[in-house]
Design a protein around this motif. Structure first.
Motif, PDB file in Angstrom:
ATOM      1  N   ASN A  15      98.704  30.199 103.622  1.00  0.00           N
ATOM      2  CA  ASN A  15      98.592  31.303 104.581  1.00  0.00           C
ATOM      3  C   ASN A  15      97.142  31.752 104.746  1.00  0.00           C
ATOM      4  O   ASN A  15      96.651  31.893 105.870  1.00  0.00           O
ATOM      5  CB  ASN A  15      99.468  32.481 104.137  1.00  0.00           C
ATOM      6  N   VAL A  16      96.458  31.969 103.645  1.00  0.00           N
ATOM      7  CA  VAL A  16      95.077  32.465 103.714  1.00  0.00           C
ATOM      8  C   VAL A  16      94.154  31.461 104.395  1.00  0.00           C
ATOM      9  O   VAL A  16      93.424  31.801 105.332  1.00  0.00           O
ATOM     10  CB  VAL A  16      94.544  32.840 102.312  1.00  0.00           C
ATOM     11  N   LEU A  17      94.166  30.218 103.963  1.00  0.00           N
ATOM     12  CA  LEU A  17      93.196  29.267 104.499  1.00  0.00           C
ATOM     13  C   LEU A  17      93.556  28.766 105.891  1.00  0.00           C
ATOM     14  O   LEU A  17      92.664  28.493 106.697  1.00  0.00           O
ATOM     15  CB  LEU A  17      92.992  28.110 103.523  1.00  0.00           C
ATOM     16  N   GLN A  22      91.197  28.515 109.638  1.00  0.00           N
ATOM     17  CA  GLN A  22      91.712  27.498 110.550  1.00  0.00           C
ATOM     18  C   GLN A  22      91.659  26.104 109.912  1.00  0.00           C
ATOM     19  O   GLN A  22      91.243  25.121 110.516  1.00  0.00           O
ATOM     20  CB  GLN A  22      90.937  27.486 111.879  1.00  0.00           C
ATOM     21  N   THR A  23      92.099  26.038 108.654  1.00  0.00           N
ATOM     22  CA  THR A  23      92.060  24.798 107.893  1.00  0.00           C
ATOM     23  C   THR A  23      93.477  24.438 107.467  1.00  0.00           C
ATOM     24  O   THR A  23      94.102  25.165 106.696  1.00  0.00           O
ATOM     25  CB  THR A  23      91.149  24.942 106.654  1.00  0.00           C
ATOM     26  N   LYS A  24      93.981  23.329 107.964  1.00  0.00           N
ATOM     27  CA  LYS A  24      95.331  22.859 107.632  1.00  0.00           C
ATOM     28  C   LYS A  24      95.322  22.288 106.215  1.00  0.00           C
ATOM     29  O   LYS A  24      94.428  21.533 105.847  1.00  0.00           O
ATOM     30  CB  LYS A  24      95.761  21.789 108.627  1.00  0.00           C
ATOM     31  N   CYS A  65      83.617  20.951 100.659  1.00  0.00           N
ATOM     32  CA  CYS A  65      84.850  21.597 101.108  1.00  0.00           C
ATOM     33  C   CYS A  65      84.632  23.088 101.344  1.00  0.00           C
ATOM     34  O   CYS A  65      84.952  23.607 102.419  1.00  0.00           O
ATOM     35  CB  CYS A  65      85.946  21.360 100.071  1.00  0.00           C
ATOM     36  N   ILE A  66      84.065  23.790 100.376  1.00  0.00           N
ATOM     37  CA  ILE A  66      83.919  25.245 100.518  1.00  0.00           C
ATOM     38  C   ILE A  66      82.871  25.590 101.573  1.00  0.00           C
ATOM     39  O   ILE A  66      83.013  26.592 102.286  1.00  0.00           O
ATOM     40  CB  ILE A  66      83.631  25.950  99.171  1.00  0.00           C
ATOM     41  N   LEU A  67      81.839  24.793 101.722  1.00  0.00           N
ATOM     42  CA  LEU A  67      80.842  25.070 102.759  1.00  0.00           C
ATOM     43  C   LEU A  67      81.483  25.008 104.148  1.00  0.00           C
ATOM     44  O   LEU A  67      81.200  25.845 105.007  1.00  0.00           O
ATOM     45  CB  LEU A  67      79.667  24.094 102.651  1.00  0.00           C
ATOM     46  N   THR A  68      82.378  24.049 104.354  1.00  0.00           N
ATOM     47  CA  THR A  68      83.072  23.944 105.639  1.00  0.00           C
ATOM     48  C   THR A  68      84.061  25.084 105.820  1.00  0.00           C
ATOM     49  O   THR A  68      84.136  25.699 106.891  1.00  0.00           O
ATOM     50  CB  THR A  68      83.782  22.580 105.754  1.00  0.00           C
ATOM     51  N   ILE A  69      84.822  25.386 104.789  1.00  0.00           N
ATOM     52  CA  ILE A  69      85.808  26.472 104.873  1.00  0.00           C
ATOM     53  C   ILE A  69      85.119  27.799 105.204  1.00  0.00           C
ATOM     54  O   ILE A  69      85.567  28.538 106.079  1.00  0.00           O
ATOM     55  CB  ILE A  69      86.635  26.564 103.577  1.00  0.00           C
TER      56      ILE A  69
END
Length: 156
Positions: A15-17, A22-24, A65-69
Motif C-alpha cells: 500500500n505505501v510504496l 507509484q512502484t508496483k 532501489c531506494i534512490l528510485t523510490i
C-alpha cells in the motif's frame, strides 16, 4: 512468529510504496533470516510492543532501489548517492509501513506501541535483536530492484 502476523506487513508495504512511490511490488517467498547483517545500503528499524507481543520490523533497500523510490515519492530527478534526505525518507517509509501494519494488527485484536525508527547506512551492518525468535524475511521485487522487510514478533 505466527503466519497471520506476516500479512499486515505485506499489505502495508504494498500500500505505501504503490501509493506513495507509484512502484508496483511483487512479494517473493518468505524465508528465515540467516545471520545478523543488513541486506541493503539503507535500513530502517522500528520496535513494536503490545500487551502480549513484542518485536521489530526492519526494511532494507539497496542504493539503486531506494534512490528510485525516493525520486518517485518526491517527483524529482533521482539522486546518485545516499544522503541525509534519502535516509530521512527511509525513516518515513518505515513509519508509514509500520503504521499501516499496526492498523491491520488492530483488526486482529492487537494494539501496538511503536518506537521511533532508527536508520542505519551501509551494507552488511550487524543488527542484533532482543528476541530469540527467528526473523522472517519478506523479499519484494520492483522494477527498480529487490528490497526486504524483516519481522520478528514474539509473545511476551
Amino acid at each position: 512468529m505466527k503466519a497471520e502476523y506476516l500479512n499486515p506487513f505485506v499489505h502495508a508495504t504494498k500500500n505505501v510504496l504503490e501509493t506513495m512511490a507509484q512502484t508496483k511490488l511483487t512479494g517473493k517467498k518468505p524465508h528465515l533470516k540467516e545471520g545478523v547483517s543488513t541486506y541493503g545500503d539503507v535500513t530502517g528499524i522500528i520496535g513494536m510492543a503490545s500487551d502480549s507481543v513484542e518485536g521489530s520490523m526492519t526494511i532494507s533497500f539497496p542504493s539503486a532501489c531506494i534512490l528510485t523510490i525516493v525520486s518517485r515519492m518526491l517527483m524529482e530527478e533521482a539522486k546518485t548517492t545516499i544522503d541525509n534526505d534519502i535516509v530521512d525518507a527511509v525513516g518515513e517509509i518505515t513509519n508509514m509501513i509500520c503504521g499501516g501494519a499496526k492498523a491491520e494488527f488492530g483488526k486482529l485484536g492487537l494494539s501496538f506501541n511503536l518506537a521511533t525508527p532508527t536508520m542505519v547506512t551501509g551494507k552488511g551492518v550487524e543488527i542484533h535483536h532482543h528476541s530469540d525468535v527467528p526473523i522472517i524475511v519478506l523479499p519484494f521485487e520492483t522494477d527498480c530492484g529487490t528490497f526486504v522487510l524483516e519481522a520478528n514478533l514474539a509473545s511476551k
